[in-house]
Design a protein around this motif. Structure first.
Motif, PDB file in Angstrom:
ATOM      1  N   SER A 122       0.679  -1.084   0.074  1.00 60.81           N
ATOM      2  CA  SER A 122      -0.153   0.086   0.278  1.00 60.81           C
ATOM      3  C   SER A 122       1.074   1.115  -0.033  1.00 60.81           C
ATOM      4  N   ARG A 123       1.977   1.425   0.816  1.00 59.21           N
ATOM      5  CA  ARG A 123       2.884   2.377   0.577  1.00 59.21           C
ATOM      6  C   ARG A 123       3.428   2.721  -0.468  1.00 59.21           C
ATOM      7  N   GLU A 124       3.843   1.570  -1.169  1.00 65.22           N
ATOM      8  CA  GLU A 124       4.473   1.797  -2.447  1.00 65.22           C
ATOM      9  C   GLU A 124       3.785   2.155  -3.456  1.00 65.22           C
ATOM     10  N   THR A 125       2.529   2.128  -3.420  1.00 68.63           N
ATOM     11  CA  THR A 125       1.465   2.546  -4.332  1.00 68.63           C
ATOM     12  C   THR A 125       1.056   3.950  -3.849  1.00 68.63           C
ATOM     13  N   ILE A 126       1.048   4.191  -2.581  1.00 66.05           N
ATOM     14  CA  ILE A 126       0.804   5.533  -2.101  1.00 66.05           C
ATOM     15  C   ILE A 126       1.935   6.674  -2.598  1.00 66.05           C
ATOM     16  N   ARG A 127       3.262   6.150  -2.460  1.00 67.86           N
ATOM     17  CA  ARG A 127       4.497   7.033  -2.829  1.00 67.86           C
ATOM     18  C   ARG A 127       4.310   7.038  -4.370  1.00 67.86           C
ATOM     19  N   LEU A 128       4.085   6.068  -5.205  1.00 68.73           N
ATOM     20  CA  LEU A 128       4.007   6.411  -6.646  1.00 68.73           C
ATOM     21  C   LEU A 128       2.979   7.281  -7.141  1.00 68.73           C
ATOM     22  N   ALA A 129       1.901   7.375  -6.260  1.00 68.16           N
ATOM     23  CA  ALA A 129       1.000   8.509  -6.553  1.00 68.16           C
ATOM     24  C   ALA A 129       1.416   9.843  -6.301  1.00 68.16           C
ATOM     25  N   ARG A 130       2.615   9.945  -5.851  1.00 66.78           N
ATOM     26  CA  ARG A 130       3.185  11.418  -5.705  1.00 66.78           C
ATOM     27  C   ARG A 130       2.431  12.037  -4.462  1.00 66.78           C
ATOM     28  N   THR A 131       1.979  11.245  -3.358  1.00 63.41           N
ATOM     29  CA  THR A 131       1.222  11.720  -2.482  1.00 63.41           C
ATOM     30  C   THR A 131       2.035  12.548  -1.655  1.00 63.41           C
ATOM     31  N   TYR A 132       3.299  12.478  -1.425  1.00 62.93           N
ATOM     32  CA  TYR A 132       4.356  13.312  -0.790  1.00 62.93           C
ATOM     33  C   TYR A 132       4.109  14.921  -1.125  1.00 62.93           C
ATOM     34  N   VAL A 133       3.932  15.009  -2.427  1.00 60.98           N
ATOM     35  CA  VAL A 133       4.095  16.399  -3.149  1.00 60.98           C
ATOM     36  C   VAL A 133       2.965  17.128  -2.615  1.00 60.98           C
ATOM     37  N   ILE A 134       1.662  16.380  -2.543  1.00 62.78           N
ATOM     38  CA  ILE A 134       0.471  17.204  -2.030  1.00 62.78           C
ATOM     39  C   ILE A 134       0.614  17.357  -0.568  1.00 62.78           C
ATOM     40  N   LEU A 135       0.894  16.429   0.021  1.00 61.07           N
ATOM     41  CA  LEU A 135       0.876  16.643   1.605  1.00 61.07           C
ATOM     42  C   LEU A 135       1.900  17.662   1.799  1.00 61.07           C
ATOM     43  N   LYS A 136       3.073  17.809   1.371  1.00 61.44           N
ATOM     44  CA  LYS A 136       4.104  18.606   1.592  1.00 61.44           C
ATOM     45  C   LYS A 136       3.491  20.376   1.506  1.00 61.44           C
ATOM     46  N   LEU A 137       3.215  20.311   0.230  1.00 63.34           N
ATOM     47  CA  LEU A 137       2.196  21.711   0.018  1.00 63.34           C
ATOM     48  C   LEU A 137       1.180  22.147   0.885  1.00 63.34           C
ATOM     49  N   ALA A 138       0.315  21.047   1.198  1.00 60.64           N
ATOM     50  CA  ALA A 138      -0.702  21.270   2.144  1.00 60.64           C
ATOM     51  C   ALA A 138      -0.338  21.534   3.580  1.00 60.64           C
ATOM     52  N   ASP A 139       0.786  20.922   3.994  1.00 58.80           N
ATOM     53  CA  ASP A 139       1.332  21.119   5.429  1.00 58.80           C
ATOM     54  C   ASP A 139       1.853  22.486   5.441  1.00 58.80           C
ATOM     55  N   MET A 140       2.323  23.262   4.416  1.00 56.99           N
ATOM     56  CA  MET A 140       2.897  24.478   4.479  1.00 56.99           C
ATOM     57  C   MET A 140       1.924  25.446   4.852  1.00 56.99           C
ATOM     58  N   VAL A 141       0.762  25.443   4.418  1.00 59.86           N
ATOM     59  CA  VAL A 141      -0.425  26.556   4.840  1.00 59.86           C
ATOM     60  C   VAL A 141      -1.474  25.884   5.805  1.00 59.86           C
ATOM     61  N   GLU A 142      -1.332  24.760   6.298  1.00 61.89           N
ATOM     62  CA  GLU A 142      -2.257  24.229   7.414  1.00 61.89           C
ATOM     63  C   GLU A 142      -1.982  24.786   8.803  1.00 61.89           C
ATOM     64  N   GLU A 143      -3.276  25.260   8.986  1.00 61.81           N
ATOM     65  CA  GLU A 143      -3.323  25.976  10.313  1.00 61.81           C
ATOM     66  C   GLU A 143      -4.017  25.066  11.525  1.00 61.81           C
TER      67      GLU A 143
END
Length: 418
Positions: free
Chosen positions: A343-364
């Motif tokens: 599951s983690r391999e599939t999630i990594r290949l979906a580039r999930t980290y890119v979206i989470l990284k940007l979301a975290d930058m503005v998350e309050e």
């Protein structure tokens, strides 16, 4: 006579007025119930024997008594403090579940009163299913096990269980007024205006979320319905599920719908046995990541391997505004990460980290931030038997060849859970 005794007498008289044959007295009594704001006074009202059952009996009364009775029960079941659970217990004992379901399935009308009645009824069902007994009783009553085996649950034809009919109306746009279809940027005004009833079945999303806390509720959503074309022997057998049908609601203009469906997804992700199907057949990551994506401009490397839907909207993209919806979606990713290495391999290949990284930058919201950090820890951690830094390679340069080179493919069981 003490002040406490005086209050008790007042509420007992209020109960008497609620049983009156005169509509004007009933309406006045219901207005009095809705005007109570003090928690102590609310408790005194709840201690009057038969108060809830009296209100339940009034729910089916012609407008406006019936609408106000449902509104009063919704208010009591969500604003009575320590008496909320007792109110829900009394509602169940008084037979409110079948009565409210019947009201929700009354013939559609364009009148505001019909929409108000259905909206309050659905909201009250959402309140009642918050408790374990309410959720189990609702699912057991409306969705017996044999009903789950049925197919074709969307078209309103033939005898079907109430859960399927409610789902059908929830997914139909014909019950939503054009005024309800606002842009996401207008949500704050939407929540404060009188057209909150223009989407009468909006609270069914919360009912679904509560229902999927039970195994039968999850089964209802996740069960595959196979469609066989008997006229074509060469036709490929296809399958679908109700879970797939509700996913587009994550893009609804209505934040109540989005929040409920996000919570429903989280509940379904708890079952690790469904993780492979959710990630590979349903392509769930695409649906989860879309609300979490924002207007930030991505580099070419960041776009590589990322579903185009997640960046094609450009600077016009609005990240999910509801804190609870974002939390439920990130928690869903976390549950999928915990379901196993594949599951983690599939999630990594979906580039999930890119979206989470940007979301975290503005998350309050701190809870959302904490959940994002946990997901990142899972995704950036090297898997057992792989070289150091391999997980970062998968996230930064999505290529299945990297997984093969690291020795991840063919060596790990899909059910492996950390």
């Amino acid at each position: 006579m003490t002040s406490s005794q005086d209050d008790t007498k007042v509420y007992e008289e209020l109960y008497t007025f609620l049983q009156s044959d005169r509509s004007d007295l009933r309406i006045s009594a219901l207005d009095a119930v809705l005007s109570i704001r003090d928690a102590e006074d609310m408790g005194k009202l709840m201690r009057v024997d038969g108060i809830v059952s009296s209100l339940v009996k009034s729910c089916s009364h012609p407008d406006p008594v019936g609408v106000k009775a449902i509104q009063a029960l919704s208010y009591l079941s969500s604003n009575s403090g320590s008496y909320e659970n007792q109110c829900i217990e009394d509602l169940i004992d008084a037979g409110a579940l079948p009565r409210l379901t019947e009201l929700c399935l009354t013939p559609p009308s364009t009148t505001k009163d019909w929409k108000k009645r259905v909206n309050y009824s659905m909201g009250l069902l959402a309140n009642m299913t918050r408790t374990e007994r309410g959720s189990v009783d609702f699912v057991g009553r409306l969705l017996p096990d044999e009903a789950v085996k049925k197919s074709d649950v969307i078209e309103e034809k033939g005898p079907k269980v109430s859960m399927e009919l409610l789902l059908s109306r929830f997914l139909s746009d014909r019950f939503i007024s054009d005024e309800e279809l606002l842009s996401e940027k207008d949500e704050e005004q939407q929540n404060n205006r009188d057209s909150q009833y223009d989407d009468p079945y909006q609270h069914f999303a919360a009912v679904l979320m509560n229902s999927t806390q039970t195994e039968v509720g999850k089964k209802f959503l996740l069960k595959l319905n196979y469609n066989n074309n008997k006229n074509d022997a060469t036709a490929k057998k296809s399958s679908s599920s109700i879970f797939e049908l509700i996913l587009p609601q994550l893009r609804s203009k209505n934040p109540i719908r989005r929040r409920g469906i996000a919570g429903t997804i989280k509940n379904c992700c708890i079952d690790s046995n469904s993780a492979w199907w959710l990630l590979n057949e349903v392509n769930l990551m695409k649906h989860i990541l879309y609300p979490l994506a924002g207007p930030e401009e991505l580099t070419v490397d960041e776009k590589r391997g990322l579903d185009p839907d997640l960046w094609l909207d450009g600077p016009e993209k609005v990240r999910e505004l509801d804190d609870f919806a974002r939390l439920y979606l990130v928690d869903s990713i976390l549950l999928l990460c915990a379901s196993g290495r594949k599951s983690r391999e599939t999630i990594r290949l979906a580039r999930t980290y890119v979206i989470l990284k940007l979301a975290d930058m503005v998350e309050e919201n701190e809870e959302v931030t904490d959940s994002i950090n946990e997901c990142v820890q899972y995704l950036r951690r090297d898997e057992e038997g792989t070289r150091e830094g391999s997980s970062d390679d998968w996230m930064n340069k999505p290529d299945k060849k990297l997984i093969t080179a690291s020795g991840a493919v063919g060596k790990v069981d899909y059910d492996d859970v950390d």
